[in-house]
Design a protein around this motif. Structure first.
Motif, short mmCIF file in Angstrom:
data_model
loop_
_atom_site.label_atom_id
_atom_site.label_comp_id
_atom_site.label_asym_id
_atom_site.label_seq_id
_atom_site.Cartn_x
_atom_site.Cartn_y
_atom_site.Cartn_z
N TYR A 169 43.29 -4.15 46.47
CA TYR A 169 44.52 -3.35 46.56
C TYR A 169 45.01 -3.53 47.99
O TYR A 169 44.52 -2.87 48.92
CB TYR A 169 44.21 -1.89 46.25
CG TYR A 169 45.43 -1.03 46.02
CD1 TYR A 169 46.19 -1.18 44.86
CD2 TYR A 169 45.82 -0.04 46.93
CE1 TYR A 169 47.31 -0.40 44.63
CE2 TYR A 169 46.93 0.75 46.70
CZ TYR A 169 47.67 0.58 45.55
OH TYR A 169 48.77 1.35 45.32
N SER A 191 45.46 -1.06 50.96
CA SER A 191 44.33 -0.27 51.43
C SER A 191 43.11 -1.08 51.79
O SER A 191 42.05 -0.51 52.04
CB SER A 191 43.93 0.74 50.34
OG SER A 191 44.95 1.67 50.11
N GLN A 204 46.60 -7.76 44.22
CA GLN A 204 47.67 -6.99 43.59
C GLN A 204 49.01 -7.28 44.28
O GLN A 204 49.05 -7.95 45.31
CB GLN A 204 47.30 -5.52 43.60
CG GLN A 204 46.12 -5.28 42.68
CD GLN A 204 45.78 -3.82 42.53
OE1 GLN A 204 44.78 -3.34 43.01
NE2 GLN A 204 46.66 -3.10 41.86
N ASN A 210 39.64 0.65 38.67
CA ASN A 210 40.78 -0.13 39.16
C ASN A 210 41.72 0.79 39.91
O ASN A 210 41.43 1.98 40.10
CB ASN A 210 41.48 -0.91 38.04
CG ASN A 210 42.19 -0.04 37.01
OD1 ASN A 210 42.63 1.08 37.32
ND2 ASN A 210 42.32 -0.53 35.80
N HIS A 211 42.86 0.26 40.31
CA HIS A 211 43.80 1.00 41.15
C HIS A 211 44.51 2.13 40.42
O HIS A 211 45.17 2.96 41.05
CB HIS A 211 44.85 0.03 41.71
CG HIS A 211 45.67 -0.59 40.63
ND1 HIS A 211 45.15 -1.49 39.71
CD2 HIS A 211 46.98 -0.45 40.30
CE1 HIS A 211 46.09 -1.87 38.88
NE2 HIS A 211 47.22 -1.26 39.21
N ASP A 212 44.40 2.17 39.09
CA ASP A 212 45.06 3.21 38.30
C ASP A 212 44.10 4.29 37.82
O ASP A 212 44.51 5.20 37.09
CB ASP A 212 45.75 2.59 37.07
CG ASP A 212 47.04 1.89 37.42
OD1 ASP A 212 47.68 2.27 38.42
OD2 ASP A 212 47.42 0.95 36.69
N TYR A 250 36.10 -3.38 41.81
CA TYR A 250 37.26 -2.87 42.52
C TYR A 250 36.84 -2.45 43.92
O TYR A 250 35.81 -1.79 44.11
CB TYR A 250 37.88 -1.68 41.78
CG TYR A 250 39.05 -1.08 42.52
CD1 TYR A 250 40.27 -1.75 42.58
CD2 TYR A 250 38.94 0.13 43.21
CE1 TYR A 250 41.34 -1.23 43.29
CE2 TYR A 250 40.00 0.66 43.91
CZ TYR A 250 41.20 -0.02 43.95
OH TYR A 250 42.26 0.49 44.66
N ARG A 299 45.74 8.62 40.61
CA ARG A 299 45.48 7.21 40.93
C ARG A 299 45.14 7.05 42.41
O ARG A 299 44.52 6.06 42.80
CB ARG A 299 46.70 6.37 40.56
CG ARG A 299 47.05 6.46 39.08
CD ARG A 299 48.13 5.48 38.68
NE ARG A 299 49.39 5.69 39.38
CZ ARG A 299 50.46 4.92 39.23
NH1 ARG A 299 50.42 3.89 38.39
NH2 ARG A 299 51.59 5.17 39.89
N SER A 333 41.52 6.14 43.87
CA SER A 333 41.02 4.78 44.08
C SER A 333 41.77 4.03 45.17
O SER A 333 41.44 2.89 45.48
CB SER A 333 41.10 3.99 42.78
OG SER A 333 42.44 3.94 42.32
N ARG A 334 42.78 4.67 45.75
CA ARG A 334 43.67 3.94 46.66
C ARG A 334 43.46 4.26 48.13
O ARG A 334 44.16 3.72 48.99
CB ARG A 334 45.12 4.21 46.26
CG ARG A 334 45.44 3.70 44.87
CD ARG A 334 46.84 4.02 44.41
NE ARG A 334 47.11 3.44 43.09
CZ ARG A 334 48.27 3.47 42.46
NH1 ARG A 334 49.31 4.06 43.05
NH2 ARG A 334 48.41 2.94 41.27
#
Length: 566
Positions: free
Chosen positions: A19, A22, A55, A332-334, A370, A419, A422-423
């Protein structure tokens, strides 16, 4: 045929999802960038990664963190330059690694020149690039479809007096794939990146590109009465993807993964079966909805362990029997961090993280890691809605209160589901901002970064990071992990998920305890007599003391072990 050569290498590979916002900031801007990633490729190579999934780094207003693309062929200055991107590809190839980039072609940003042209007039040449409808006879919305980010899926355009479809954010206008020119544009832009040296694509919500052209109302009383059945795995979706394969994926020998929203096993078999000439593999999300109360993301409940195991079993056996291929992932990022959802991110954080990894990496498919997962990064400790950045989370915080929840109740749900879990920035070391940036990070770093970071785990041979390295290496070494037949072993045990992978001359066995208490597990008489009674060698475990091999095993809290019988 063009597809065959790629059938081997990525089946033993592990993908690392970056991602970029980040991952690592090289400039002090507070936002990660391409040069930051290039500077950390040695870390990923040492981990054993062969495919890096980057991404979106395209020009974007960033209303949805890059998934609202305003220019598909240019790098957003926030992430660097095209020269930086070219350097990334060169440095990956030097290391024998591959780049997979995100492609977002279900929708574009409303700031994309196509849409800016389309909204000028009803007879503009670009009008048919998007999906427009007149208001209903009563002047209202064209139908009752709902956006996945909350609220109606239609946005009114004052200039032309029509609505455009936006299944996600109001600034993400759905492209009209019925238009052959749109399909040609999508193929052309992918060819552009393939010519640059990109080795694969992750296709964002790609199974939504074919809509039922009647655009009917849905039944709002149904649990999924938001319109999704009229655009999910739609009438022409396989035709459209085969067209992309013929033009791009096959000729350039690309590895591809389709992100499948609310899909079915039957469709994913078709999407990923080699002879269908569509994708290399697919993401499905059913196993990440087992803690959705009444199937609703924004309602909380403890996760359903029996359903989690049932879903893994269904997809493992279904894809294997029909020749499809899974993309394996927890994070994952979501999604919120799986460690905080399915494990114990406190006392048993290390054991839980290793347990989840062992369970997943023993399955058939291509595993995805991830960023931060390999360190055991948990959900952050959020205190205030103002700490969040995610547009979906902020929308739902408002909507939940409109539904009658207090601010505190709404925040509790956002903490669990956002979300942004994870970010948060990657945690590289114990210095300020976890070594992610010398500036002010765009999203705050989790407060536990001084204990959980790359530098400290690299120094510990028993770390979560070391465990991931070993799992990634085992996939390359043991053919049975790629090819072995999946057979469930635990017979609905309340705490244990156990399965075998049966090859021609060897059997892999994975036994994982998803609870915080020691629990016994016994093999069946038939399995013990036919497979396991001759003894087994431990390939990997997540505790210093390994259970003594026998027909009955005593598995410690969050214990997880992988044995092989030759």
């Amino acid at each position: 045929m063009a597809n065959e050569p790629q059938q081997q290498w990525w089946r033993k590979s592990t993908v690392y999802q970056v991602y970029p916002k980040s991952f690592k900031d090289s400039t002090g801007s507070g936002t990660g960038d391409i040069k930051g990633l290039t500077g950390r490729l040695d870390y990923l190579q040492e981990l054993g990664i062969e495919i890096v999934w980057l991404q979106p780094v395209y020009v974007s207003p960033q209303n949805d963190n890059g998934y609202d693309v305003a220019d598909y062929r240019q790098i957003d200055p926030a992430f660097g330059t095209m020269e930086d991107f070219d350097e990334l590809i060169r440095e990956l190839k030097k290391r024998g690694m591959h780049l997979m980039t995100d492609i977002v072609v279900n929708h574009s940003s409303t700031e994309h020149p196509w849409f800016q042209e389309a909204r000028q007039s009803k007879d503009n040449p670009y009008r048919d690039y998007y999906i427009w409808r007149d208001p209903a006879p009563d002047g209202g919305l064209p139908n009752n479809w709902q956006s996945k980010f909350g609220g109606p899926a239609w946005q009114f355009d004052e200039t032309t007096g029509q609505y455009f479809l936006a299944l996600f954010d109001k600034t993400q206008a759905d492209l009209n794939w019925e238009n052959e020119q749109v399909r040609r544009e999508a193929a052309d832009l992918m060819i552009y990146w393939a010519e640059k040296g990109v080795d694969g694509f992750r296709m964002d919500v790609i199974n939504l590109i074919s809509k039922d052209q009647r655009f009917p109302d849905d039944d709002p009383s149904a649990s999924t009465g938001d319109g999704r059945k009229f655009y999910t795995d739609g009438p022409r979706v396989h035709e459209f993807i085969k067209e992309l394969h013929a033009k791009v994926f096959g000729p350039y020998n690309l590895v591809t993964v389709g992100e499948m929203s609310s899909t079915t096993l039957e469709h994913c078999i078709r999407y990923s079966k080699p002879e269908e000439r569509e994708f290399s593999m697919t993401f499905n999300f059913h196993h990440l909805k087992v803690d959705y109360k009444n199937g609703q993301k924004w309602e909380l409940k403890p996760y359903d362990f029996a359903e989690l195991k049932r879903l893994f079993t269904e997809w493992q056996t279904g894809m294997q029997q029909a020749g499809g291929w899974n993309a394996l992932f927890w994070n994952n990022h979501d999604q919120p961090r799986a460690l905080s959802r399915f494990g114990d991110d406190g006392e048993y954080r290390t054991e839980s993280a290793k347990m989840l990894a062992t369970t997943l990496h023993g399955l058939q498919g291509t595993p995805y890691v991830y960023q931060g997962e390999e360190l055991g990064m948990p959900n952050p400790d959020w205190h205030d809605i103002r700490e969040f950045n995610d547009i979906e989370s902020k929308n739902m915080y408002r909507i939940l209160q409109e539904r009658g929840l207090t601010g505190g109740q709404a925040l509790e749900i956002i903490r669990e589901r956002s979300r942004d879990n994870s970010r948060t920035p990657m945690q590289w070391d114990a210095s300020e901002h976890a070594g992610f940036t010398e500036g002010t990070p765009w999203l705050r770093v989790d407060r536990r970064y001084r204990q959980i970071n790359v530098q400290s785990e690299q120094a510990d041979p028993h770390s979560i990071l070391a465990h991931y390295k070993q799992l990634i290496k085992l996939r390359k070494q043991e053919q049975v992990i790629s090819d072995g037949l999946f057979v469930r072993l635990d017979e609905e045990h309340p705490h244990i998920f156990a399965y075998s992978r049966i090859g021609e001359t060897e059997t892999l066995i994975v036994v994982s305890n998803f609870s915080g208490t020691q629990t016994g597990f016994s093999f069946t008489e038939d399995f013990w007599a036919s497979r396991a009674g001759n003894g087994a060698r431990l390939l990997i475990g997540n505790t210093r003391q390994t259970p003594a091999w026998g027909k009955t095993l005593e598995i410690p809290p969050y214990g997880s072990y992988m044995w092989i019988i030759r």
